[in-house]
Design a protein around this motif. Structure first.
Motif, PDB file in Angstrom:
ATOM      1  N   LEU A  69      36.482 -34.169  20.567  1.00 42.50           N
ATOM      2  CA  LEU A  69      35.139 -34.466  19.957  1.00 42.50           C
ATOM      3  C   LEU A  69      35.081 -34.507  18.475  1.00 42.50           C
ATOM      4  O   LEU A  69      35.662 -33.560  17.981  1.00 42.50           O
ATOM      5  CB  LEU A  69      34.160 -33.592  20.487  1.00 42.50           C
ATOM      6  CG  LEU A  69      33.787 -33.272  22.131  1.00 42.50           C
ATOM      7  CD1 LEU A  69      32.704 -32.702  22.338  1.00 42.50           C
ATOM      8  CD2 LEU A  69      33.827 -34.971  22.860  1.00 42.50           C
ATOM      9  N   PRO A  70      34.387 -35.314  17.726  1.00 42.27           N
ATOM     10  CA  PRO A  70      33.198 -36.352  18.487  1.00 42.27           C
ATOM     11  C   PRO A  70      34.160 -37.609  18.819  1.00 42.27           C
ATOM     12  O   PRO A  70      33.339 -38.576  19.309  1.00 42.27           O
ATOM     13  CB  PRO A  70      32.204 -36.235  17.310  1.00 42.27           C
ATOM     14  CG  PRO A  70      32.589 -35.954  16.315  1.00 42.27           C
ATOM     15  CD  PRO A  70      34.201 -35.224  16.286  1.00 42.27           C
ATOM     16  N   GLN A  71      34.979 -37.820  18.243  1.00 42.18           N
ATOM     17  CA  GLN A  71      35.611 -39.171  18.455  1.00 42.18           C
ATOM     18  C   GLN A  71      35.932 -39.531  19.751  1.00 42.18           C
ATOM     19  O   GLN A  71      35.704 -40.922  20.061  1.00 42.18           O
ATOM     20  CB  GLN A  71      37.109 -39.380  17.629  1.00 42.18           C
ATOM     21  CG  GLN A  71      36.813 -39.291  16.265  1.00 42.18           C
ATOM     22  CD  GLN A  71      36.757 -37.833  15.544  1.00 42.18           C
ATOM     23  OE1 GLN A  71      37.027 -36.910  16.445  1.00 42.18           O
ATOM     24  NE2 GLN A  71      36.746 -37.710  14.252  1.00 42.18           N
ATOM     25  N   ASP A  72      36.457 -38.686  20.550  1.00 41.77           N
ATOM     26  CA  ASP A  72      36.890 -39.155  21.996  1.00 41.77           C
ATOM     27  C   ASP A  72      35.583 -39.549  22.824  1.00 41.77           C
ATOM     28  O   ASP A  72      35.048 -38.529  23.421  1.00 41.77           O
ATOM     29  CB  ASP A  72      37.828 -37.928  22.699  1.00 41.77           C
ATOM     30  CG  ASP A  72      38.130 -38.489  23.873  1.00 41.77           C
ATOM     31  OD1 ASP A  72      37.748 -39.256  24.712  1.00 41.77           O
ATOM     32  OD2 ASP A  72      39.468 -37.992  24.251  1.00 41.77           O
ATOM     33  N   SER A  73      35.432 -40.931  23.115  1.00 36.49           N
ATOM     34  CA  SER A  73      34.170 -41.109  23.790  1.00 36.49           C
ATOM     35  C   SER A  73      34.208 -40.765  25.176  1.00 36.49           C
ATOM     36  O   SER A  73      33.083 -40.397  25.716  1.00 36.49           O
ATOM     37  CB  SER A  73      33.782 -42.719  23.520  1.00 36.49           C
ATOM     38  OG  SER A  73      34.926 -43.258  24.048  1.00 36.49           O
ATOM     39  N   GLU A  74      35.265 -40.569  25.899  1.00 37.99           N
ATOM     40  CA  GLU A  74      35.411 -40.359  27.189  1.00 37.99           C
ATOM     41  C   GLU A  74      35.107 -38.857  27.417  1.00 37.99           C
ATOM     42  O   GLU A  74      34.010 -38.588  28.449  1.00 37.99           O
ATOM     43  CB  GLU A  74      36.765 -40.645  27.847  1.00 37.99           C
ATOM     44  CG  GLU A  74      36.796 -42.112  28.155  1.00 37.99           C
ATOM     45  CD  GLU A  74      38.487 -42.417  28.226  1.00 37.99           C
ATOM     46  OE1 GLU A  74      39.340 -41.844  27.974  1.00 37.99           O
ATOM     47  OE2 GLU A  74      38.674 -43.523  28.805  1.00 37.99           O
ATOM     48  N   ASN A  75      35.739 -37.851  26.525  1.00 38.95           N
ATOM     49  CA  ASN A  75      35.239 -36.511  26.680  1.00 38.95           C
ATOM     50  C   ASN A  75      33.775 -36.530  26.192  1.00 38.95           C
ATOM     51  O   ASN A  75      33.229 -35.581  26.764  1.00 38.95           O
ATOM     52  CB  ASN A  75      36.240 -35.896  25.695  1.00 38.95           C
ATOM     53  CG  ASN A  75      37.663 -35.697  26.241  1.00 38.95           C
ATOM     54  OD1 ASN A  75      37.673 -35.561  27.411  1.00 38.95           O
ATOM     55  ND2 ASN A  75      38.590 -35.129  25.786  1.00 38.95           N
ATOM     56  N   ALA A  76      33.342 -37.309  25.404  1.00 42.01           N
ATOM     57  CA  ALA A  76      31.893 -36.996  24.947  1.00 42.01           C
ATOM     58  C   ALA A  76      31.148 -37.489  26.152  1.00 42.01           C
ATOM     59  O   ALA A  76      30.071 -36.521  26.590  1.00 42.01           O
ATOM     60  CB  ALA A  76      31.690 -37.953  23.874  1.00 42.01           C
ATOM     61  N   ALA A  77      31.238 -38.320  26.750  1.00 41.46           N
ATOM     62  CA  ALA A  77      30.881 -38.765  28.075  1.00 41.46           C
ATOM     63  C   ALA A  77      30.664 -37.609  29.240  1.00 41.46           C
ATOM     64  O   ALA A  77      29.717 -37.079  29.718  1.00 41.46           O
ATOM     65  CB  ALA A  77      31.249 -40.051  28.725  1.00 41.46           C
ATOM     66  N   ILE A  78      31.740 -37.037  29.326  1.00 45.26           N
ATOM     67  CA  ILE A  78      32.016 -36.135  30.296  1.00 45.26           C
ATOM     68  C   ILE A  78      31.310 -34.681  29.968  1.00 45.26           C
ATOM     69  O   ILE A  78      30.658 -34.186  30.727  1.00 45.26           O
ATOM     70  CB  ILE A  78      33.486 -35.515  30.462  1.00 45.26           C
ATOM     71  CG1 ILE A  78      34.359 -36.576  30.997  1.00 45.26           C
ATOM     72  CG2 ILE A  78      33.506 -34.346  31.314  1.00 45.26           C
ATOM     73  CD1 ILE A  78      35.703 -36.740  31.185  1.00 45.26           C
ATOM     74  N   THR A  79      31.377 -34.491  28.536  1.00 43.77           N
ATOM     75  CA  THR A  79      30.608 -33.291  28.183  1.00 43.77           C
ATOM     76  C   THR A  79      29.344 -33.421  28.300  1.00 43.77           C
ATOM     77  O   THR A  79      28.375 -32.389  28.817  1.00 43.77           O
ATOM     78  CB  THR A  79      30.889 -32.974  26.717  1.00 43.77           C
ATOM     79  OG1 THR A  79      32.325 -32.908  26.681  1.00 43.77           O
ATOM     80  CG2 THR A  79      30.388 -31.782  26.039  1.00 43.77           C
ATOM     81  N   ARG A  80      28.455 -34.637  27.904  1.00 40.20           N
ATOM     82  CA  ARG A  80      27.137 -34.790  28.058  1.00 40.20           C
ATOM     83  C   ARG A  80      26.788 -34.679  29.629  1.00 40.20           C
ATOM     84  O   ARG A  80      25.681 -34.128  29.734  1.00 40.20           O
ATOM     85  CB  ARG A  80      26.942 -36.168  27.406  1.00 40.20           C
ATOM     86  CG  ARG A  80      25.202 -36.295  27.394  1.00 40.20           C
ATOM     87  CD  ARG A  80      24.918 -37.441  26.569  1.00 40.20           C
ATOM     88  NE  ARG A  80      25.938 -38.765  26.638  1.00 40.20           N
ATOM     89  CZ  ARG A  80      26.133 -39.670  26.046  1.00 40.20           C
ATOM     90  NH1 ARG A  80      25.142 -39.835  24.951  1.00 40.20           N
ATOM     91  NH2 ARG A  80      26.858 -40.598  26.205  1.00 40.20           N
ATOM     92  N   ALA A  81      27.708 -35.277  30.470  1.00 44.09           N
ATOM     93  CA  ALA A  81      27.326 -35.064  31.846  1.00 44.09           C
ATOM     94  C   ALA A  81      27.320 -33.840  32.248  1.00 44.09           C
ATOM     95  O   ALA A  81      26.441 -33.491  33.184  1.00 44.09           O
ATOM     96  CB  ALA A  81      28.348 -36.240  32.681  1.00 44.09           C
ATOM     97  N   ILE A  82      28.521 -33.019  32.014  1.00 46.48           N
ATOM     98  CA  ILE A  82      28.563 -31.718  32.544  1.00 46.48           C
ATOM     99  C   ILE A  82      27.192 -30.824  31.883  1.00 46.48           C
ATOM    100  O   ILE A  82      26.395 -30.064  32.997  1.00 46.48           O
ATOM    101  CB  ILE A  82      29.597 -30.732  32.116  1.00 46.48           C
ATOM    102  CG1 ILE A  82      30.854 -31.416  32.688  1.00 46.48           C
ATOM    103  CG2 ILE A  82      29.707 -29.349  32.281  1.00 46.48           C
ATOM    104  CD1 ILE A  82      32.161 -30.759  32.214  1.00 46.48           C
ATOM    105  N   ILE A  83      26.551 -31.091  30.815  1.00 46.72           N
ATOM    106  CA  ILE A  83      25.433 -30.480  30.410  1.00 46.72           C
ATOM    107  C   ILE A  83      24.070 -30.912  31.084  1.00 46.72           C
ATOM    108  O   ILE A  83      23.468 -29.910  31.440  1.00 46.72           O
ATOM    109  CB  ILE A  83      25.370 -30.638  28.791  1.00 46.72           C
ATOM    110  CG1 ILE A  83      26.487 -29.921  28.136  1.00 46.72           C
ATOM    111  CG2 ILE A  83      23.952 -30.185  28.320  1.00 46.72           C
ATOM    112  CD1 ILE A  83      26.340 -30.402  26.595  1.00 46.72           C
ATOM    113  N   ALA A  84      23.922 -32.140  31.442  1.00 51.51           N
ATOM    114  CA  ALA A  84      23.065 -32.728  32.173  1.00 51.51           C
ATOM    115  C   ALA A  84      22.962 -32.220  33.476  1.00 51.51           C
ATOM    116  O   ALA A  84      21.850 -31.623  33.949  1.00 51.51           O
ATOM    117  CB  ALA A  84      23.064 -34.068  32.147  1.00 51.51           C
ATOM    118  N   MET A  85      24.258 -32.147  34.173  1.00 44.82           N
ATOM    119  CA  MET A  85      24.131 -31.592  35.426  1.00 44.82           C
ATOM    120  C   MET A  85      23.882 -30.111  35.626  1.00 44.82           C
ATOM    121  O   MET A  85      23.070 -29.571  36.376  1.00 44.82           O
ATOM    122  CB  MET A  85      25.600 -31.675  36.181  1.00 44.82           C
ATOM    123  CG  MET A  85      25.604 -31.245  37.465  1.00 44.82           C
ATOM    124  SD  MET A  85      27.485 -31.044  38.081  1.00 44.82           S
ATOM    125  CE  MET A  85      28.128 -30.228  36.842  1.00 44.82           C
TER     126      MET A  85
END
Ligand code: C2E
Ligand code: CA
Ligand code: CA
Ligand code: CA
Length: 279
Positions: free
Chosen positions: A209-225
């Motif tokens: 992070l913050p460049q890796d957009s896939e890991n950013a998506a995963i991180t955001r999804a884990i937080i939301a879940m």
């Protein structure tokens, strides 16, 4: 060519013998490490992202080997697991960490939760609940200031037994969290049923992070879940200000990593407590 194969086999077996010997030597040493006071704990701060306060610390064990110097837990914890030594070592870690947290508490610092890593063997030990209870009793630490970190692997190993143990630990009132989240194989179904308070996002997701957009998506999804399941989220391995900023935007609750503080002796944590971080 035949000869060569033979030599290779010989070479291989002698290096294997050496490996086994050094393994045995390490095991003999580890058996004595506890009584010789060679183990010690470092504490890494966990920072509340919105208030920038230290709200917890993770206890991380080290071995000061008389000949080899400092040995990392990634080297000796697996050996301790294999040999069963993890049970007495784990008990020592728990007791030492609780005593330290109680000392901070008694010194009038703000309450700081201490997180202790539990290995699978410890989690399966039928005396675990009793050990946790008597440690809290002996040290006087309030149960909610003790956090136990379990990995997905530990939890998924035997789901039924896991439920029983988790229920007992929850009954004591300790804070339970899932470590290295995202690297194992927890099913969402179990996540719903395990009554844990927090997820620790594995550092492999944070590192790009913050460049890796896939890991950013995963991180955001884990937080939301996690928030949807009323769990808190800790990001591990936060090494830059840009990572922390992104995690703040994602609504991550706590952050831990070199950017915020390396694993440190208790005296260094003393200095951090009550101090606001400038982030
Ligand atoms: P873990 O529980 O995932 O602990 C986090 C590891 O990441 C620690 O390594 C910590 O020093 C390191 N770390 C912290 N911040 C950063 C960062 O910003 N970047 C990077 N790259 N790394 C960071 P450590 O102390 O070497 O411990 C390794 C593992 O050994 C732990 O991983 C845990 O699985 C195990 N371990 C450590 N202490 C204990 C213990 O008392 N009991 C048990 N059962 N396992 C332990
Ligand atoms: Ca951990
Ligand atoms: Ca971890
Ligand atoms: Ca890890």
């Amino acid at each position: 060519a035949k000869n060569c194969g033979k030599n290779n086999a010989k070479l291989y077996s002698s290096s294997l013998t050496m490996q086994i010997m050094s393994h045995v030597k390490l095991e003999v040493g580890l058996r004595k490490a506890l009584q010789n006071n060679e183990l010690y704990l470092l504490y890494q701060p966990q920072i509340d992202v919105s208030s920038a306060q230290v709200v917890g610390v993770e206890a991380l064990v080290r071995w000061r080997h008389p000949e080899r110097g400092i040995i990392s837990p990634t080297e000796f914890i697996p050996l301790a697991e294999e040999t069963g030594l993890i049970v007495p070592i784990g008990e020592w870690v728990l007791r030492t960490a609780c005593r330290q947290a109680m000392a901070w508490q008694a010194a009038g610092k703000q309450p700081v939760r201490v997180a202790v890593n539990l290995s699978a063997k410890q989690f399966k030990d039928e005396n675990l609940t009793q050990i946790v209870l008597s440690t809290l009793h002996d040290t006087g630490l309030p149960a909610e200031l003790l956090e136990l970190e379990l990995t997905e692997g530990t939890l998924m190993d035997d789901a039924r037994a896991t439920m029983v143990t988790l229920e007992q630990l929850r009954g004591i009132g300790v804070y339970l969290s899932i470590d290295d989240f995202g690297t194992g194989y927890s099913s969402m179904n179990y996540l719903k049923r395990f009554d844990v308070r927090a997820l620790k996002i594995d550092k492999s997701f944070i590192s790009g992070l913050p460049q890796d957009s896939e890991n950013a998506a995963i991180t955001r999804a884990i937080i939301a879940m996690a928030h949807g399941l009323k769990m808190a989220v800790v990001a591990e391995g936060v090494e830059t200000g840009a990572q922390l900023l992104l995690l703040e935007q994602f609504g991550c609750d706590l952050a831990q990593g070199y950017y915020l503080g390396h694993p440190s002796p208790p005296e260094s944590i003393d200095l951090m407590l009550g101090n606001q971080f400038t982030i």
